[in-house]
Design an enzyme around this catalytic site. Structure first.
Site, mmCIF file in Angstrom:
data_model
loop_
_atom_site.group_PDB
_atom_site.id
_atom_site.type_symbol
_atom_site.label_atom_id
_atom_site.label_comp_id
_atom_site.label_asym_id
_atom_site.label_seq_id
_atom_site.Cartn_x
_atom_site.Cartn_y
_atom_site.Cartn_z
ATOM 1 C CD GLU A 212 2.720 28.664 63.954
ATOM 2 O OE1 GLU A 212 3.913 28.191 64.281
ATOM 3 O OE2 GLU A 212 3.091 29.885 63.201
ATOM 4 C CG ASP A 213 0.181 26.726 59.671
ATOM 5 O OD1 ASP A 213 -0.009 27.745 60.621
ATOM 6 O OD2 ASP A 213 1.224 26.616 59.013
#
Lengths: 48, 686
Positions: free
Chosen positions: B37-38
């Site tokens: 996600e990051d």
């Protein structure tokens, strides 16, 4: 937050995991930790 | 922002999971849970580095991309749906998500007040109930207390302050009780650990709300826990504490013999101590305690494969997740995200009711369940074949809401027709809903195929043609290709279901028919028919077509006209004249084609037999059908067919096909049948 609910580092995680489950593969856990740490360090979102 | 390096968060999440005794892959996935996600990491990278299992878990907790959804709410619900679907495959996904949420809640102080409220609300609405449903009380209590702290800060601090004030007094009280119990257990040679614990802040708050009381009015702020080695000792310990102190009536719960749906087992009893102060005691085995703390996570175990020495993770008691899988199964067909969330929340908060089968098996069902829910909980086929239910030995409607302790016997029959659509309105459990829906999906296909065939046949007859005229394989294939059906059955099912009209299919087939028959000049035929001299010779049907001799006349099957009925003629394509009653439902449509309507009338000397369908409505009773048949036959009328059914309200519907000469005879039959006991209506079918 109680003290025993906080890990000081990955060593605490592995220590607790080993205490609770003798089959833990600490090398693989360490590898995941190093991988995640490196990835997050290089990412824009490196602090929380 | 806490300003901490980001890696601290995944380390703390992994630490929480290590405490729940989780395996290597779960800890790895916890450490990696935000990398996709990051950061620039892809799921394929994780598969390569750590294997499928870790990658799948990370994917399960990774939020969906932000561009696909119109609103934030829609995106959020889709995130939930994705997470729960992943969780259905591998429960470790939700354990990571719960640990992630717990650490986020522990560090909520760094966020804005708005975010604190939003996250706390979500925790209270979804994650704490989920932890409860999975039996992970150690996470549940902390999530609830933290969320409560941010949602109701004043009430939270008031309770904390109040608890601190009388803390010493209460501790002294509980120490005294513990000492006494320990002594008695030792005398009875029961190996036990007795501990005291303060009740959780949110549970105290709930109790205050429920009983409308202040903190001072709540006495059992402390509870004792007795942990023993086996079930026998649980009950022996219970006997000892009940001997020492008076049990409070109505405050005893045995979750050992009847475990909660989330696997929780324990005995709870509230006792009256010295000076009339009540306190709660929980008694359970060490194994039960482990389940109570870790819930579903306790059932992850490692098994050594002795021959190869390889380790393999296995899921024990997988059926405990059946409720989740059933919910997800039911949700597969749900397009609406709101409906998904509502059902999920309902499932998470669902209260339970415990009922018994006649053999003494206990079944745990959602509160408000009916015998139908029980039947499906026993077995899918029991549900499908259910025809009635006895509750506590008494025949009761199958939609009766069950109460705790009811003994329920499901009555089945091999000739049962299967579930009714109405059942969906009454069943509570997702399992029953899913199975009923699935039954309809399957059964309806067959039913729709039949219905589709019937509709198409009727329409073919309406235009005065035969099935064989139009159903040439190559023409049928053209129709199938045109409407993208894989098979003729698919086409029939679609007509039966109402997805396509039979007229559309028919039009396509007719088009091909016309091509082959050199576009028969219909207009010419019509005008020829209309210009012929008036001849009053009746056809075999007893109907005279105005101005036409020797033409093919057919009485339409849709309204079965009888001499005496007002009738109208319709010139069909190459199949003569079809005769309808003027009140026939299809006439309205036909009249719009004005140039094909022709006058017809009954010949005076018409003497033939006609088939007529009537329906008898009556309150069902024994011997009703035989009375109907007796009355018709004794009036010397011929019965061609009988079809009966009884509704769940016990209304008997009897359809009779008769052979009659005219309308007078029909009226006579109707009047005769109306006189039969319990018959309240007799109608001619349209």
């Amino acid at each position: 937050m109680k003290e025993d609910t906080v890990a000081k580092g990955i060593e605490d995680v592995i220590k607790l995991a080993k205490e609770k489950n003798r089959h833990i593969d600490s090398r693989k856990v360490m590898k995941a930790y190093n991988y995640a740490k490196a990835k997050h360090r290089r990412s824009k979102k490196n602090v929380r | 922002m806490s300003g901490e390096p980001y890696i601290i968060h995944p380390v703390q999440v992994a630490y929480i999971l290590a405490g729940l005794e989780l395996d290597t892959d779960t800890l790895c996935a916890a450490l990696l849970h935000d990398v996709v996600e990051d950061t620039d990491t892809t799921n394929e990278d994780l598969v390569k580095e750590f294997g499928e299992s870790v990658a799948e878990m990370v994917s399960g907790v990774t939020k969906l991309g932000k561009l696909q959804y119109t609103t934030k709410e829609e995106q959020q619900v889709e995130n939930y749906r994705k997470m729960f679907l992943a969780m259905g495959k591998d429960i470790r996904v939700i354990l990571i998500k719960l640990a992630d949420r717990l650490h986020n809640m522990r560090t909520l102080k760094y966020l804005s007040r708005d975010r604190q409220i939003a996250n706390s609300k979500e925790t209270m609405d979804l994650y704490a109930p989920l932890a409860n449903r999975l039996g992970i009380y150690s996470l549940k209590w902390e999530l609830e207390d933290l969320a409560f702290k941010y949602l109701y800060p004043d009430e939270f601090h008031e309770i904390v302050k109040g608890l601190d004030k009388k803390r010493d007094e209460r501790l002294a009280f509980i120490d005294m009780i513990m000492e006494e119990i320990r002594k008695q257990l030792k005398n009875a040679r029961i190996n036990a650990e007795v501990t005291g614990r303060a009740k959780h802040i949110y549970s105290i708050y709930r109790k205050m709300q429920r009983d409308n009381s202040t903190l001072d009015q709540i006495y059992d702020l402390f509870a004792l826990r007795i942990l023993v080695n086996n079930v026998r000792d649980c009950y022996a310990a219970l006997g000892i504490v009940h001997d020492l102190y008076t049990p409070m009536p109505g405050r005893f719960k045995d979750y050992i013999s009847v475990p909660k749906k989330n696997m929780y087992q324990s005995i709870h009893t509230t006792l009256i101590g010295p000076k009339g102060t009540p306190f709660e005691v929980q008694i359970r085995t060490w194994e039960m305690h482990r389940t109570a703390e870790f819930g579903i996570a306790a059932h992850w175990a490692y098994k050594e494969q002795s021959n190869k020495g390889k380790k393999k993770a296995v899921i024990v008691k997988e059926d405990k997740l059946a409720w989740l899988r059933e919910t997800l199964e039911w949700q597969k067909d749900t397009e609406n995200p709101d409906e998904f969330m509502n059902t999920l929340k309902k499932e998470l908060f669902e209260d339970e009711v415990h009922v018994f089968t006649p053999k003494g098996d206990i079944k745990v069902l959602p509160r408000g369940s009916t015998p139908i829910d029980l039947a499906y909980a026993i077995h899918e086929q029991v549900g499908h074949k259910m025809i009635g239910a006895k509750i506590n030995s008494k025949m009761m409607p199958i939609i009766t809401k069950l109460n705790n302790g009811d003994i329920v016997e499901i009555i089945t029959s091999d000739s049962a027709k299967g579930p009714s659509r109405d059942w969906l309105k009454f069943v509570k459990s997702s399992g029953a809903k899913t199975r009923i829906q699935q039954w309809f999906k399957k059964a309806q296909r067959a039913e729709n195929i039949e219905k589709g065939k019937e509709i198409l046949e009727k329409d073919i007859k309406k235009i005065g043609m035969k099935h064989s005229d139009l159903f040439k394989p190559e023409w049928v294939q053209i129709a199938l290709d045109r409407y993208k059906y894989n098979s003729v059955d698919d086409m029939y099912a679609s007509i039966g279901f109402g997805a396509i009209s039979a007229a559309k299919i028919l039009a396509r087939l007719l088009e091909e028919y016309k091509k082959e028959h050199k576009e028969e000049d219909l207009e010419k035929t019509i005008s020829e028919l209309a210009n012929k001299k008036t001849i009053t010779k009746p056809s075999k049907t007893g109907v005279v077509v105005e101005g036409i001799d020797n033409c093919l006349v057919k009485l339409s099957k849709c309204c079965n006209p009888l001499p005496g009925d007002q009738i109208i003629g319709y010139i069909t394509k190459g199949r003569g004249v079809s005769v309808h009653r003027t009140d026939c439902v299809n006439v309205k449509e036909l009249i719009s084609e004005d140039n094909r309507i022709i006058d017809v009338y009954w010949a005076n000397e018409a003497k033939s037999h006609y088939s007529v369908e009537i329906t008898v409505y009556a309150n069902d009773r024994q011997g009703l059908l035989s009375d109907v048949i007796k009355e018709v036959t004794s009036a010397k009328f011929n019965i061609l067919g009988v079809n009966t059914k009884t509704t769940k309200e016990r209304i008997a519907i009897i359809e009779v096909t008769l052979e009659l000469e005219n309308l007078d005879e029909l009226n006579k039959v109707i009047n005769t049948l109306k006189r039969i006991e319990s018959v309240y209506e007799v109608k001619r079918n349209k």
